[in-house]
Design a protein around this motif. Structure first.
Motif, PDB file in Angstrom:
ATOM      1  N   LEU A 163       0.832  -1.205   0.000  1.00  0.00           N
ATOM      2  CA  LEU A 163       0.000   0.000   0.000  1.00  0.00           C
ATOM      3  C   LEU A 163       0.869   1.259   0.000  1.00  0.00           C
ATOM      4  CD1 LEU A 163      -2.832   1.122  -0.027  1.00  0.00           C
ATOM      5  CD2 LEU A 163      -2.840   0.973   2.472  1.00  0.00           C
ATOM      6  N   LYS A 164       1.933   1.223   0.782  1.00  0.00           N
ATOM      7  CA  LYS A 164       2.864   2.351   0.822  1.00  0.00           C
ATOM      8  C   LYS A 164       3.508   2.571  -0.549  1.00  0.00           C
ATOM      9  CE  LYS A 164       6.002   4.059   4.241  1.00  0.00           C
ATOM     10  NZ  LYS A 164       6.876   3.755   5.355  1.00  0.00           N
ATOM     11  N   LEU A 165       3.904   1.486  -1.215  1.00  0.00           N
ATOM     12  CA  LEU A 165       4.488   1.582  -2.551  1.00  0.00           C
ATOM     13  C   LEU A 165       3.469   2.154  -3.530  1.00  0.00           C
ATOM     14  CD1 LEU A 165       6.700   1.085  -4.666  1.00  0.00           C
ATOM     15  CD2 LEU A 165       5.942  -1.315  -4.764  1.00  0.00           C
ATOM     16  N   HIS A 166       2.234   1.691  -3.449  1.00  0.00           N
ATOM     17  CA  HIS A 166       1.181   2.166  -4.341  1.00  0.00           C
ATOM     18  C   HIS A 166       0.975   3.673  -4.177  1.00  0.00           C
ATOM     19  CE1 HIS A 166      -2.487   2.113  -6.682  1.00  0.00           C
ATOM     20  NE2 HIS A 166      -2.328   0.817  -6.897  1.00  0.00           N
ATOM     21  N   MET A 167       0.863   4.115  -2.932  1.00  0.00           N
ATOM     22  CA  MET A 167       0.658   5.543  -2.664  1.00  0.00           C
ATOM     23  C   MET A 167       1.891   6.345  -3.076  1.00  0.00           C
ATOM     24  SD  MET A 167      -1.630   5.431   0.862  1.00  0.00           S
ATOM     25  CE  MET A 167      -0.193   5.493   1.864  1.00  0.00           C
ATOM     26  N   ALA A 168       3.073   5.799  -2.829  1.00  0.00           N
ATOM     27  CA  ALA A 168       4.310   6.490  -3.202  1.00  0.00           C
ATOM     28  C   ALA A 168       4.377   6.693  -4.710  1.00  0.00           C
ATOM     29  CB  ALA A 168       5.524   5.708  -2.714  1.00  0.00           C
ATOM     30  N   LEU A 169       3.963   5.705  -5.483  1.00  0.00           N
ATOM     31  CA  LEU A 169       3.999   5.831  -6.950  1.00  0.00           C
ATOM     32  C   LEU A 169       3.144   6.993  -7.427  1.00  0.00           C
ATOM     33  CD1 LEU A 169       3.995   2.066  -7.835  1.00  0.00           C
ATOM     34  CD2 LEU A 169       5.743   3.703  -8.542  1.00  0.00           C
ATOM     35  N   ASP A 170       1.987   7.191  -6.801  1.00  0.00           N
ATOM     36  CA  ASP A 170       1.134   8.335  -7.160  1.00  0.00           C
ATOM     37  C   ASP A 170       1.831   9.653  -6.844  1.00  0.00           C
ATOM     38  OD1 ASP A 170      -0.881   6.631  -8.014  1.00  0.00           O
ATOM     39  OD2 ASP A 170      -2.019   6.766  -6.144  1.00  0.00           O
ATOM     40  N   LEU A 171       2.437   9.744  -5.661  1.00  0.00           N
ATOM     41  CA  LEU A 171       3.123  10.970  -5.252  1.00  0.00           C
ATOM     42  C   LEU A 171       4.361  11.229  -6.104  1.00  0.00           C
ATOM     43  CD1 LEU A 171       2.782  10.522  -1.394  1.00  0.00           C
ATOM     44  CD2 LEU A 171       1.516  12.130  -2.847  1.00  0.00           C
ATOM     45  N   ILE A 172       5.093  10.170  -6.409  1.00  0.00           N
ATOM     46  CA  ILE A 172       6.294  10.297  -7.237  1.00  0.00           C
ATOM     47  C   ILE A 172       5.933  10.804  -8.628  1.00  0.00           C
ATOM     48  CG2 ILE A 172       8.087   8.923  -8.398  1.00  0.00           C
ATOM     49  CD1 ILE A 172       8.083   7.201  -5.719  1.00  0.00           C
ATOM     50  N   GLU A 173       4.847  10.278  -9.176  1.00  0.00           N
ATOM     51  CA  GLU A 173       4.384  10.747 -10.489  1.00  0.00           C
ATOM     52  C   GLU A 173       3.971  12.215 -10.417  1.00  0.00           C
ATOM     53  OE1 GLU A 173       1.183   9.561 -13.983  1.00  0.00           O
ATOM     54  OE2 GLU A 173       1.124   8.486 -12.084  1.00  0.00           O
ATOM     55  N   ALA A 174       3.237  12.589  -9.365  1.00  0.00           N
ATOM     56  CA  ALA A 174       2.797  13.977  -9.193  1.00  0.00           C
ATOM     57  C   ALA A 174       3.984  14.922  -9.020  1.00  0.00           C
ATOM     58  CB  ALA A 174       1.857  14.086  -7.992  1.00  0.00           C
ATOM     59  N   ASP A 175       5.070  14.422  -8.416  1.00  0.00           N
ATOM     60  CA  ASP A 175       6.281  15.235  -8.210  1.00  0.00           C
ATOM     61  C   ASP A 175       7.188  15.267  -9.429  1.00  0.00           C
ATOM     62  OD1 ASP A 175       5.518  15.874  -5.650  1.00  0.00           O
ATOM     63  OD2 ASP A 175       6.808  14.399  -4.673  1.00  0.00           O
ATOM     64  N   GLY A 176       6.774  14.605 -10.511  1.00  0.00           N
ATOM     65  CA  GLY A 176       7.584  14.606 -11.731  1.00  0.00           C
ATOM     66  C   GLY A 176       8.828  13.748 -11.647  1.00  0.00           C
ATOM     67  N   GLN A 177       8.795  12.706 -10.822  1.00  0.00           N
ATOM     68  CA  GLN A 177       9.966  11.848 -10.652  1.00  0.00           C
ATOM     69  C   GLN A 177       9.768  10.464 -11.279  1.00  0.00           C
ATOM     70  OE1 GLN A 177      10.233  12.347  -6.296  1.00  0.00           O
ATOM     71  NE2 GLN A 177      12.231  13.253  -6.671  1.00  0.00           N
ATOM     72  N   SER A 178       8.883  10.374 -12.261  1.00  0.00           N
ATOM     73  CA  SER A 178       8.616   9.088 -12.912  1.00  0.00           C
ATOM     74  C   SER A 178       9.802   8.552 -13.692  1.00  0.00           C
ATOM     75  CB  SER A 178       7.408   9.214 -13.849  1.00  0.00           C
ATOM     76  OG  SER A 178       6.251   9.469 -13.096  1.00  0.00           O
ATOM     77  N   SER A 179      10.825   9.371 -13.880  1.00  0.00           N
ATOM     78  CA  SER A 179      12.026   8.882 -14.557  1.00  0.00           C
ATOM     79  C   SER A 179      12.859   8.004 -13.617  1.00  0.00           C
ATOM     80  CB  SER A 179      12.870  10.054 -15.058  1.00  0.00           C
ATOM     81  OG  SER A 179      13.309  10.839 -13.961  1.00  0.00           O
ATOM     82  N   ILE A 180      12.512   8.009 -12.326  1.00  0.00           N
ATOM     83  CA  ILE A 180      13.231   7.205 -11.342  1.00  0.00           C
ATOM     84  C   ILE A 180      12.525   5.868 -11.121  1.00  0.00           C
ATOM     85  CG2 ILE A 180      14.100   7.107  -8.974  1.00  0.00           C
ATOM     86  CD1 ILE A 180      14.171  10.208  -9.037  1.00  0.00           C
ATOM     87  N   ILE A 181      11.223   5.908 -10.875  1.00  0.00           N
ATOM     88  CA  ILE A 181      10.396   4.709 -10.707  1.00  0.00           C
ATOM     89  C   ILE A 181       9.006   5.048 -11.228  1.00  0.00           C
ATOM     90  CG2 ILE A 181       9.846   5.322  -8.311  1.00  0.00           C
ATOM     91  CD1 ILE A 181       9.476   2.335  -7.705  1.00  0.00           C
ATOM     92  N   SER A 182       8.365   4.097 -11.883  1.00  0.00           N
ATOM     93  CA  SER A 182       7.035   4.373 -12.421  1.00  0.00           C
ATOM     94  C   SER A 182       6.281   3.084 -12.721  1.00  0.00           C
ATOM     95  CB  SER A 182       7.136   5.202 -13.706  1.00  0.00           C
ATOM     96  OG  SER A 182       7.694   4.421 -14.748  1.00  0.00           O
ATOM     97  N   TRP A 183       4.985   3.264 -12.919  1.00  0.00           N
ATOM     98  CA  TRP A 183       4.171   2.191 -13.471  1.00  0.00           C
ATOM     99  C   TRP A 183       4.565   2.005 -14.918  1.00  0.00           C
ATOM    100  CZ3 TRP A 183       0.994  -0.645 -10.547  1.00  0.00           C
ATOM    101  CH2 TRP A 183       0.455  -0.103  -9.380  1.00  0.00           C
ATOM    102  N   GLN A 184       4.476   0.801 -15.409  1.00  0.00           N
ATOM    103  CA  GLN A 184       4.597   0.581 -16.844  1.00  0.00           C
ATOM    104  C   GLN A 184       3.308   1.104 -17.486  1.00  0.00           C
ATOM    105  OE1 GLN A 184       7.659   0.394 -17.298  1.00  0.00           O
ATOM    106  NE2 GLN A 184       7.857  -1.475 -18.481  1.00  0.00           N
ATOM    107  N   PRO A 185       3.324   1.402 -18.789  1.00  0.00           N
ATOM    108  CA  PRO A 185       2.160   2.022 -19.424  1.00  0.00           C
ATOM    109  C   PRO A 185       0.842   1.260 -19.241  1.00  0.00           C
ATOM    110  CG  PRO A 185       4.036   2.069 -20.906  1.00  0.00           C
ATOM    111  CD  PRO A 185       4.447   1.252 -19.714  1.00  0.00           C
ATOM    112  N   HIS A 186       0.900  -0.047 -19.118  1.00  0.00           N
ATOM    113  CA  HIS A 186      -0.307  -0.851 -18.968  1.00  0.00           C
ATOM    114  C   HIS A 186      -0.848  -0.850 -17.546  1.00  0.00           C
ATOM    115  CE1 HIS A 186       2.642  -3.610 -17.403  1.00  0.00           C
ATOM    116  NE2 HIS A 186       3.246  -3.624 -18.589  1.00  0.00           N
ATOM    117  N   GLY A 187      -0.072  -0.354 -16.565  1.00  0.00           N
ATOM    118  CA  GLY A 187      -0.534  -0.246 -15.189  1.00  0.00           C
ATOM    119  C   GLY A 187      -0.512  -1.525 -14.389  1.00  0.00           C
TER     120      GLY A 187
END
Length: 132
Positions: free
Chosen positions: A7-31
């Motif tokens: 759950l922490k990882l899931h929430m972190a991914l949303d925040l990381i994306e919102a912070d523009g840090q998806s170049s570090i860790i991200s969902w793959q395009p298919h989710g």
């Protein structure tokens, strides 16, 4: 609270994306899978903020203990997936169970023939809906 890590990882991914840090860790395009693009930056900039671990191997161990599997071939090579870890569906994390440590020290080799082909499935949107 045995499923805090997913759950922490899931929430972190949303925040990381919102912070523009998806170049570090991200969902793959298919989710349906997550990939760490830059291990060094992940350890120095992401882990101290979102996780208690300070070593990438500890993060990987948590993924393994919750049943995430690493994709060994194809476009998603190196990404981690779990059937209940899906973009836009954090409520599924509550069904993920931490596995007991087996202690054999070994890891099963990946088998590309048994891994899912996520690009043959419809992509998941950030709100959990399926793209058309």
């Amino acid at each position: 609270y045995g499923n805090w890590f997913p759950l922490k990882l899931h929430m972190a991914l949303d925040l990381i994306e919102a912070d523009g840090q998806s170049s570090i860790i991200s969902w793959q395009p298919h989710g349906r899978a997550v990939v760490v693009h830059d291990t060094r930056l992940f350890v120095s900039a992401i882990m101290p903020v979102y996780f208690k671990q300070t070593k990438f191997s500890s993060f990987q161990r948590q993924l393994n203990m919750y049943g995430f599997q690493r994709i060994s071939a194809g476009v998603d090579k190196g990404a981690y997936w779990h059937e209940l870890f899906l973009r836009g569906k954090p409520y599924l994390c509550h069904r993920m169970k931490r596995q007991k440590v087996k202690g054999n020290g070994g890891r099963k080799a990946g088998n590309p023939k048994r891994e899912p082909h996520f690009y043959k499935m419809k992509a998941l949107c950030s709100d959990g809906s399926i793209s058309l």
